[in-house]
Each structure stands twice: as C-alpha cells, then as structure tokens.
Scaffold this motif. Structure first.
Motif, PDB file in Angstrom:
ATOM      1  N   ILE A   1       8.282  16.462  -9.945  1.00  0.00           N
ATOM      2  CA  ILE A   1       9.577  17.001  -9.526  1.00  0.00           C
ATOM      3  C   ILE A   1       9.470  17.831  -8.245  1.00  0.00           C
ATOM      4  O   ILE A   1      10.452  18.008  -7.516  1.00  0.00           O
ATOM      5  N   ARG A   2       8.263  18.314  -7.933  1.00  0.00           N
ATOM      6  CA  ARG A   2       8.080  19.098  -6.703  1.00  0.00           C
ATOM      7  C   ARG A   2       8.372  18.268  -5.463  1.00  0.00           C
ATOM      8  O   ARG A   2       8.647  18.816  -4.392  1.00  0.00           O
TER       9      ARG A   2
ATOM     10  N   GLU B   1       0.829  -1.204   0.000  1.00  0.00           N
ATOM     11  CA  GLU B   1       0.000   0.000   0.000  1.00  0.00           C
ATOM     12  C   GLU B   1       0.866   1.258   0.000  1.00  0.00           C
ATOM     13  O   GLU B   1       0.564   2.231  -0.698  1.00  0.00           O
ATOM     14  N   ARG B   2       1.956   1.233   0.777  1.00  0.00           N
ATOM     15  CA  ARG B   2       2.832   2.404   0.833  1.00  0.00           C
ATOM     16  C   ARG B   2       3.434   2.716  -0.540  1.00  0.00           C
ATOM     17  O   ARG B   2       3.451   3.877  -0.979  1.00  0.00           O
ATOM     18  N   LEU B   3       3.922   1.682  -1.223  1.00  0.00           N
ATOM     19  CA  LEU B   3       4.544   1.900  -2.529  1.00  0.00           C
ATOM     20  C   LEU B   3       3.524   2.366  -3.553  1.00  0.00           C
ATOM     21  O   LEU B   3       3.807   3.253  -4.372  1.00  0.00           O
TER      22      LEU B   3
ATOM     23  N   VAL C   1       3.620   5.982  -5.597  1.00  0.00           N
ATOM     24  CA  VAL C   1       3.636   6.078  -7.059  1.00  0.00           C
ATOM     25  C   VAL C   1       2.502   6.965  -7.557  1.00  0.00           C
ATOM     26  O   VAL C   1       2.704   7.821  -8.421  1.00  0.00           O
ATOM     27  N   THR C   2       1.317   6.791  -6.993  1.00  0.00           N
ATOM     28  CA  THR C   2       0.170   7.539  -7.522  1.00  0.00           C
ATOM     29  C   THR C   2       0.070   8.960  -6.975  1.00  0.00           C
ATOM     30  O   THR C   2      -0.333   9.874  -7.695  1.00  0.00           O
ATOM     31  N   THR C   3       0.452   9.145  -5.718  1.00  0.00           N
ATOM     32  CA  THR C   3       0.252  10.458  -5.092  1.00  0.00           C
ATOM     33  C   THR C   3       1.514  11.321  -5.117  1.00  0.00           C
ATOM     34  O   THR C   3       1.494  12.437  -5.646  1.00  0.00           O
ATOM     35  N   GLU C   4       2.601  10.823  -4.535  1.00  0.00           N
ATOM     36  CA  GLU C   4       3.801  11.665  -4.449  1.00  0.00           C
ATOM     37  C   GLU C   4       4.524  11.761  -5.782  1.00  0.00           C
ATOM     38  O   GLU C   4       4.798  12.857  -6.280  1.00  0.00           O
ATOM     39  N   TRP C   5       4.872  10.599  -6.353  1.00  0.00           N
ATOM     40  CA  TRP C   5       5.587  10.609  -7.629  1.00  0.00           C
ATOM     41  C   TRP C   5       4.652  11.061  -8.751  1.00  0.00           C
ATOM     42  O   TRP C   5       4.955  11.994  -9.491  1.00  0.00           O
ATOM     43  N   GLY C   6       3.492  10.415  -8.849  1.00  0.00           N
ATOM     44  CA  GLY C   6       2.578  10.734  -9.938  1.00  0.00           C
ATOM     45  C   GLY C   6       1.915  12.092  -9.798  1.00  0.00           C
ATOM     46  O   GLY C   6       1.677  12.778 -10.798  1.00  0.00           O
TER      47      GLY C   6
END
Length: 415
Positions: free
Chosen positions: A68-69, A53-55, A59-64
């Motif tokens: 770059i922010r 769930e963390r990964l 991927v969807t929230t922080e990275w996606g």
C-alpha cells in the motif's frame, strides 16, 4: 530470370527495409520475428519485449514489496507523470494537461458532457453537438446519449466514407447554436487525416469548443495540441502506443479550461483533498479534477516501453516511416490487387492519410476469415473494407508485401 511481373516489389521491399532508419526497432516487439503478418497494429499493437520484464518487476518489487506504500511513493502521480511524457513525446502538449485513466468511452463522455455544459451555460442558445456521421460508433453513441440527457440537438456531418470531415463540411455545420464539435483526427474506417489546425479554428470562429478523438493517430501521426489551440482531446493507448488489451485512455484538457469545466463523474480521486473524505465534493485543481475513481496503475505500465521507443526514434521519423509504408502498400495494391477488382477506400495523398489504408471488394469479409486462418491478420470494416494497419515501429516492408500477396490469393479464392 523471374517471369513474375510483381517481382519488382521484392527488390523494392528489400531496398526499403535496408534503408529504413527504424528497422532495428522491429526487434523490440514480441512476435515480430515470426512468419505471421500483422496488419492490425492500429487496433491492438504488438507487445514490446521489455514490457514482460517491466510487469514482472512491478509485481515483485513495487506491488509485492511496497504494497500500500506504493500509492504514496509513486502511484498517485503515475497518471500525470505518464500523461505528461505522452504529451511531450507524441501530443504536442505542455506538462499539466494530459492524464491517463478510464476507457476511451468514459473519457470522451466526461469531456464532451463538460464542454456542452460549459458552452450552454455561458450561452443558452448553444445546444448543438456537431459530429461526423461516419465517426467511430462509440463517439456517435455517446453524442446520442448526451444529447438525450441534456436536451441538446445533434448536427450530423455527412461524409464520404473514403474520407472524413473537411473544412467545407465543418463550416456548413457550425454556427451560433454550436456548443461543441467532436472530430476524429484519423478516420477509423478510411484513414483520412483531418486538418486539425484548420478545423479547430473553424470551430472556434463559431464560438464552439472542439474535442478531438486521437485514437488512430497518437503514436503514429505528429500531433500539436497546444500549437493547434485544441480545447480537449481523448485517445486510446493500445494501438500505436502498445499499452495492451484494454489499456486506459488519455485525456487532454487545455490549461485555460481547467477552472471552467466541470466533469460529470465526480469521484473521490478527483477531489481537492483525496484523503480528507469530506462531506461534499470539491474538485481538485488542474488535471486531477478530471479523474474519478482509482487509477488503473497496472494497466498503464506497458505503454511506457513504447514511449521509450518513440523518444528514441522521434515522432517525425515514425511518421516518415508510416507514410513510406502506406505509399508502398498502395503501390503493391495497384499492381496486384487492382486487377482483381480491389479498390482503395483511403486518401491517395499522404498529407490526408494516417497510418492505415482500406481496400474494398465485395468478398472482403470472407477474405478476412481466410487470411486469419493463414496467420495474416488484417481487420474488416463494412462495407466490404479490408483495413491494413501498418505500425511504423513494428512493421517491415517485406511483411507488408507478404501480407498483400496473401490478400491477392484470398481474393482470387473467394471470388
């Protein structure tokens, strides 16, 4: 009534699991509910269920979502934030001294090379690196390479492969020419648990710095780096910290050395102003100076779930469970494996034993192959050693007994 003389171990395993205060934590790991017996948690830990769930969320929230922010918002500080938490929960290290990043080999190279340079610059006669002959290969190979690069001399400590470096051996190895001592807190082969406080003092009395390899102790054995006055330490995060295959290692540098150690891999992430892109390298203050390249953000996420479990359980309780597991494994081995010619190649005294035990028999290489086919997963270490790694948060006493009975069957078959 059972005629099996080893049936008493069934009752003991059930009683120990019923009384285990950490038993519920086993459910936190993927695969713990299966019939597979996992004796290799000291090589690669099971993944926590929460990690999936963390990964996915990252991927969807922080990275996606942040793209770059994310670097400005949190990722730049992640190696230090996770490092400080690891230091507090498992290493006995105050904040500002632990960082996540690079592999174990790279971090050992950086700190060993930096320590050698600092000591030999301060005192040109200090050109010796002390290391155990039976330390993990990467440690020994690095020492050989650095000695060749820097014109240093290696002092090999000859050890019993069923033990490790102790106080008498180290006293005989260090002296006025010693620059740095590289030691394993828990021996990868035997599970020997070194007296880190005493050995650190012996190294310091000789005027040397000491670098501890914590790969087989972090997350399983209580560590007190600040209390022991350790100079430097490195450890991996994919064993008892369950960071996943190839998860980055951690480095500890005591604050008193931050201004005097110069790490040898000067990269942009260790610069005083990362985004100045200046014409020359100026090291950052504190632990940032020990970074080189871009931190492996995705690879350092998983260990946080195990840190949650360690915080909940407490490292002292984890150590108590570890000792109970290895004690039980030794009793079972004495009962069902010793009659087959299997011997113990690990310390009997729990005060001198980490989280794994090694069982020796000439057929153990073939035994390991047979066991893997039957979903019993130990690992093999020459000469003739079957290593039983028992992860306190994910291993039960019943699983341990089932696995050791399978070892006995395999030894009979291969003998």
């Amino acid at each position: 009534m059972s005629t099996d003389p080893t049936a008493v171990f069934d009752d003991e395993a059930r009683a120990l699991d019923a009384a285990d205060p950490l038993a519920a934590h086993r459910d936190a790991f993927v695969g713990a509910e299966s019939s597979l017996v996992y004796f290799d948690g000291n090589s690669l830990g099971r993944p926590p269920r929460a990690t999936a769930e963390r990964l996915a969320e990252f991927v969807t929230t922080e990275w996606g979502g942040r793209l770059i922010r994310g670097w400005d918002e949190s990722w730049m500080e992640l190696p230090f934030r996770i490092g400080d938490r690891l230091g507090r929960l498992a290493l006995g290290a105050a904040a500002g001294q632990t960082v996540i990043g690079d592999s174990t080999t790279v971090l050992l190279y950086k700190l060993l090379r930096a320590a050698l340079t600092e000591r030999s610059t301060a005192d040109p006669q200090r050109v010796e690196i002390v290391v155990g002959r039976d330390d993990f290969p990467t440690d020994r190979y690095l020492v050989e390479g650095i000695a060749a690069e820097r014109g240093a001399r290696i002092v090999w400590v000859e050890v019993d492969t069923a033990r490790g470096v102790d106080a008498d051996l180290l006293r005989a190895a260090v002296g006025p020419r010693t620059a740095v001592v590289l030691l394993s807190h828990v021996s990868y082969r035997s599970g020997f648990l070194a007296d880190a406080r005493t050995l650190t003092r012996i190294a310091h009395d000789a005027g040397a710095l000491v670098l501890w390899d914590l790969c087989h102790s972090a997350g399983s054995v209580p560590v007190d780096l600040d209390g022991w006055a350790v100079d430097l330490a490195v450890g991996c995060t994919y064993k008892y910290l369950n960071g996943g295959p190839g998860a980055p290692a951690f480095a500890y540098v005591a604050a008193r050395h931050h201004a005097t150690l110069t790490q040898p891999i000067q990269g942009w992430m260790g610069a005083a102003d990362v985004f100045a892109m200046g014409p020359e390298y100026r090291p950052a203050e504190g632990m940032r100076r020990f970074l080189s390249g871009t931190p492996p953000v995705l690879a350092m996420l998983a260990m946080q779930d195990t840190l949650d479990l360690i915080e909940d359980a407490g490292i002292a309780a984890i150590r108590n469970k570890s000792v109970a597991l290895t004690d039980f494994a030794l009793r079972v081995s004495d009962g069902i494996l010793s009659p087959l010619g299997v011997t113990v190649a690990s310390p009997r005294d729990p005060a001198e034993r980490g989280g794994h035990v090694t069982l020796s028999h000439p057929a153990m290489r073939a035994v390991t192959v047979r066991l893997w086919k039957d979903d019993v997963i130990p690992d093999y270490r020459d000469p003739g050693g079957l290593r039983i790694g028992l992860a306190p948060l994910s291993t039960s006493f019943a699983e341990t007994l089932t696995g050791l009975r399978a070892v006995a069957e395999a030894v009979r078959a291969e003998s």
